[in-house]
Design an enzyme around this catalytic site. Structure first.
Site, PDB file in Angstrom:
ATOM      1  N   SER A 155     -43.224 -38.179 -64.697  1.00  0.00           N
ATOM      2  CA  SER A 155     -44.561 -38.296 -65.286  1.00  0.00           C
ATOM      3  C   SER A 155     -44.749 -39.669 -65.912  1.00  0.00           C
ATOM      4  CB  SER A 155     -44.737 -37.236 -66.371  1.00  0.00           C
ATOM      5  OG  SER A 155     -43.909 -37.567 -67.477  1.00  0.00           O
ATOM      6  N   LYS A 156     -45.988 -39.936 -66.260  1.00  0.00           N
ATOM      7  CA  LYS A 156     -46.297 -41.211 -66.891  1.00  0.00           C
ATOM      8  C   LYS A 156     -45.516 -41.347 -68.197  1.00  0.00           C
ATOM      9  CE  LYS A 156     -50.264 -43.186 -69.122  1.00  0.00           C
ATOM     10  NZ  LYS A 156     -49.464 -44.112 -69.879  1.00  0.00           N
TER      11      LYS A 156
END
Ligand code: GLU
Length: 503
Positions: free
Chosen positions: A261-262
């Site tokens: 994920s970011k």
């Protein structure tokens, strides 16, 4: 045989994630391997999730990656338009058709009514689904009389159109990567095909367009696997031949568990997007591989190997080489773990094979770097010297800053080690010697030896004091190389400066 046509169909809801880039790349590689077409279609029917600038971002990112579509909103093509928001008439036509064949029905339930039912289910510990059981008790064209439906339509009461999921059918599904599996339709719900604002949902528009655009292979992320049953049934309901499907596994966090994920990127200091992106609403800027200094070829090579192993475990391949041997059958079923170190390794490998003048151009285009003090000839020498050790283009500059700025301080420890009473004399002599040296390429090493020999000074000692004077600390490339790049005047000035400042 039917022509191979593959599409990448992103929704403009934000920047492309690494997983999206890999999907686009595998779409492209497969199409090119098969001598087929690669199509970019923008799936923008979900207006609520539309993000300003995301479409341009996607196009620019693909271009930077070198994945150039044969057909797209920008490139045009035989099946234009390639933006779903411009294809409403096509969907309207097919929606009318699916309603006549009764594979779909009108649902008049308001969001509030559905929320109410959902709550009732929750209170009983159940999860609500609009499906073959509940549809019998809800407000739709299956339960209402023809007149009631007519009335509601005349009153312009908004309605959604839902797929009428067949009851208790076993669907035999097939995926190129995962093989065969089956699903019972009773586990599936009656998905909305058209929302009450008249806009088709992803499922309907996607299937219609894949048919209309003669897509032969759908290669997409595994998050769409649960929709495969519905998509099979939509093709069947419309009487269309379906494409073949391949669902790609997730890209995992560096430690291996869970989707990358970011937040992982922020935590471990790497980007998860190809280009940086400024969120138009929050103003937040997400890092991009391009801005971090990755070369697009290295980035693509790294992405390709997240889930696919070329023959003989080869690791360095350009786009054409990848396309020549890409095989969906060889794409891994398991998720692929992202590694920052591996990404950097790829960049280093690509960087060191680049020509010096190409690197010079790239270096000049690197922001926040002031190269003006050096001539191109000097810069080329620095590049030749430093590129083997650099991971990113900018490292060539940051690791050789001493070429650009004369030292103003001198590492204390090094001074203690290198400097003594005789240093001043020998360095002064060396400056005189240097003033008459030719500085012709490749001759300085010999000059240094000759000087040390005639003066009876140890080479190691001389090198150390020179390094300290020229660099300010005991690091950097070979002294003859440093002298040659700095040139006679600057070298002498730096040595004199050191003599004035080190006591
Ligand atoms: N628009 C979908 C997405 O955002 C496309 C999925 C597909 O390729 O079918 O990923």
């Amino acid at each position: 045989m039917k022509k191979v046509r593959v599409r990448f169909a992103p929704s403009p809801t934000g920047p492309l994630h690494l997983g999206g880039v890999r999907t686009a790349l595998y779409d492209y590689l497969f199409a090119k391997n098969q001598g087929g077409d690669f199509v970019l279609r923008i799936e923008d029917t979900d207006t609520a999730r539309y993000v300003e600038g995301a479409e341009d971002y996607i196009m620019e990112a693909l271009e930077w990656c070198g994945i150039i579509p044969d057909e797209s909103p920008k490139h045009g093509g035989k099946f234009a338009p390639y933006r779903q928001s411009e294809r409403r008439e096509i969907y309207d036509k097919y929606i009318a058709e699916i309603l006549t064949t009764e594979h779909a029905y009108l649902a008049f339930d308001t969001p509030e009514e559905l929320d109410e039912v959902r709550k009732e289910f929750e209170q009983r510990g159940d999860v609500f689904a609009y499906n073959y059981i509940t549809r019998e008790k809800l407000k739709n064209s299956l339960t209402l009389s023809k007149e009631e439906v007519q009335n509601l339509l005349e009153q312009k009461v908004p309605y959604a159109i839902r797929f009428r999921m067949p009851i208790d059918r076993t669907l035999n599904l097939e995926d190129i990567i995962r093989g065969k599996f089956s699903v019972n339709t009773n586990t599936l719900d009656d998905k909305v095909l058209v929302k009450n604002d008249g806009m088709p949902t992803y499922h309907f528009a996607n299937v219609v367009d894949d048919h209309e655009m003669e897509i032969s292979h759908v290669i997409r992320g595994e998050e769409w696997l649960p929709s495969l049953g519905l998509h099979y049934l939509l093709y069947e309901a419309m009487g269309w031949e379906k494409p073949q499907f391949a669902h790609l596994s997730l890209i995992l966090k560096p430690e291996g568990k869970g989707k990358l994920s970011k937040r992982d990127g922020d935590k471990f200091g790497f980007p998860v997007f190809p280009l940086s992106f400024k969120d138009p609403e929050t103003g937040n800027i997400s890092k991009g591989f391009r801005e971090e200094g990755y070369l697009p070829e290295a980035f693509m090579n790294m992405v390709a190997l997240l889930g696919w192993t070329p023959a003989e475990d080869r690791e360095i391949l350009n786009l054409d080489e990848m396309a020549a041997e890409f095989d969906l059958q060889k794409v891994h079923k398991a998720g692929a773990r992202f590694s920052k170190e591996k990404a950097e390794w790829f960049n280093h490998e690509y960087l060191k094979t680049k020509g010096d003048s190409e690197i010079l151009t790239l270096l000049k285009n690197t922001v926040d770097i002031d190269l003006k003090k050096m001539s191109d000839a000097q810069l080329l020498k620095i590049i030749a010297l430093m590129k083997e050790r650099a991971t990113f283009i900018k490292d060539i500059y940051t690791e050789s800053k001493f070429f650009f700025e004369a030292p103003t301080t001198y590492n204390e420890k090094a001074v203690k080690k290198a400097w003594n009473e005789s240093t001043a004399n020998s360095l002064n002599d060396f400056c005189d010697y240097l003033a008459n040296a030719s500085f012709a390429e490749g001759t300085l090493k010999q000059e240094l030896h000759d000087f040390a020999e005639t003066k009876g000074i140890g080479m190691g000692k001389l090198m150390m004091t020179l390094r300290l004077s020229l660099v300010g600390e005991l690091k950097g490339p070979e002294i003859p190389d440093i002298l040659e790049i700095l040139g006679k005047e600057e070298s002498i000035a730096r040595i004199k400066n050191a003599l004035n400042n080190i006591h």
